[in-house]
Motif scaffolding. Structure first.
Motif, PDB file in Angstrom:
ATOM      1  N   ASP A 182     -33.792  40.604  15.612  1.00 51.10           N
ATOM      2  CA  ASP A 182     -34.369  39.869  14.482  1.00 51.10           C
ATOM      3  C   ASP A 182     -35.192  40.809  13.603  1.00 51.10           C
ATOM      4  N   LYS A 183     -35.975  41.682  14.233  1.00 49.79           N
ATOM      5  CA  LYS A 183     -36.805  42.629  13.474  1.00 49.79           C
ATOM      6  C   LYS A 183     -35.904  43.575  12.669  1.00 49.79           C
ATOM      7  N   GLU A 184     -34.859  44.096  13.308  1.00 50.14           N
ATOM      8  CA  GLU A 184     -33.933  44.994  12.611  1.00 50.14           C
ATOM      9  C   GLU A 184     -33.249  44.265  11.454  1.00 50.14           C
ATOM     10  N   TRP A 185     -32.895  43.013  11.678  1.00 45.35           N
ATOM     11  CA  TRP A 185     -32.239  42.212  10.634  1.00 45.35           C
ATOM     12  C   TRP A 185     -33.169  42.055   9.427  1.00 45.35           C
ATOM     13  N   GLU A 186     -34.429  41.729   9.727  1.00 43.15           N
ATOM     14  CA  GLU A 186     -35.399  41.585   8.641  1.00 43.15           C
ATOM     15  C   GLU A 186     -35.517  42.893   7.851  1.00 43.15           C
ATOM     16  N   GLU A 187     -35.573  44.012   8.579  1.00 47.33           N
ATOM     17  CA  GLU A 187     -35.681  45.302   7.897  1.00 47.33           C
ATOM     18  C   GLU A 187     -34.446  45.571   7.042  1.00 47.33           C
ATOM     19  N   ARG A 188     -33.252  45.270   7.590  1.00 47.81           N
ATOM     20  CA  ARG A 188     -32.025  45.470   6.811  1.00 47.81           C
ATOM     21  C   ARG A 188     -32.005  44.568   5.585  1.00 47.81           C
ATOM     22  N   GLN A 189     -32.474  43.337   5.751  1.00 46.05           N
ATOM     23  CA  GLN A 189     -32.515  42.412   4.618  1.00 46.05           C
ATOM     24  C   GLN A 189     -33.427  42.966   3.507  1.00 46.05           C
ATOM     25  N   LYS A 190     -34.608  43.475   3.896  1.00 43.51           N
ATOM     26  CA  LYS A 190     -35.543  44.041   2.917  1.00 43.51           C
ATOM     27  C   LYS A 190     -34.913  45.252   2.231  1.00 43.51           C
ATOM     28  N   THR A 191     -34.274  46.110   3.063  1.00 44.20           N
ATOM     29  CA  THR A 191     -33.636  47.315   2.501  1.00 44.20           C
ATOM     30  C   THR A 191     -32.538  46.923   1.520  1.00 44.20           C
ATOM     31  N   ARG A 192     -31.724  45.965   1.870  1.00 43.83           N
ATOM     32  CA  ARG A 192     -30.640  45.526   0.983  1.00 43.83           C
ATOM     33  C   ARG A 192     -31.210  44.922  -0.307  1.00 43.83           C
ATOM     34  N   GLN A 193     -32.295  44.169  -0.156  1.00 38.89           N
ATOM     35  CA  GLN A 193     -32.911  43.584  -1.349  1.00 38.89           C
ATOM     36  C   GLN A 193     -33.404  44.688  -2.285  1.00 38.89           C
TER      37      GLN A 193
END
Length: 134
Positions: A96-107
C-alpha cells in the motif's frame, strides 16, 4: 401283637416320611439347579457387559487421545496461520505504501508532462520552431 402293630405303624410312618423327604429333596435339588443355571447366566451376561464396557472404554480412550492430538495439530496450524497473517498484513502495508508513492510519482509525472505540453504547444514555442526549421 400290639407291639408289632405299633412297630408296623412306625414303619409306615417312617417310610411315608422318607418318601416325602426324598420328594422334597428332589424338588429342592431341581430348584437349586435352576437357580444355579439362572445365576450362571446372569454372571455370563454381567461378564459380557463388562467386556463390552471395557472395549467401549478403550475406544473412548483412543478417540480422546486422537482428539488431543488433533487439538495440538490445530493449535500448531493456528499459530502458523496467525504468523502468516501477520507477515501478509506487513506485506500489504508495504505494498500500500509503495502504491501510494507510485501514485504520487505518476501524478507528478503527469503534471510535468502537462506543463511540457503546455510549453511546447505555446505560441512562443511555435514561433521558435518555425524560425529554427526555416
Amino acid at each position: 401283637g400290639e407291639i408289632f402293630g405299633i412297630l408296623r405303624q412306625m414303619l409306615e410312618t417312617f417310610e411315608s416320611n422318607l418318601s416325602a423327604a426324598q420328594k422334597e429333596e428332589l424338588a429342592n435339588q431341581k430348584a437349586y439347579e435352576e437357580l444355579k443355571a439362572a445365576k450362571e447366566e446372569e454372571i455370563a451376561a454381567g461378564q459380557a457387559q463388562a467386556d463390552t464396557k471395557t472395549g467401549e472404554l478403550a475406544d473412548t480412550d483412543e478417540k480422546n487421545a486422537q482428539a488431543k492430538v488433533d487439538v495440538e495439530d490445530t493449535k500448531a496450524s493456528l499459530s502458523a496461520d496467525e504468523q502468516f497473517l501477520m507477515m501478509l498484513k506487513e506485506k500489504c502495508a508495504m505494498t500500500d505504501k509503495e502504491w501510494e508513492e507510485r501514485q504520487k510519482t505518476r501524478q507528478l509525472e503527469m503534471e510535468a508532462v502537462s506543463q511540457a505540453l503546455a510549453v511546447l504547444s505555446s505560441d512562443d514555442a511555435h514561433d521558435l520552431f518555425t524560425r529554427t526549421f526555416n
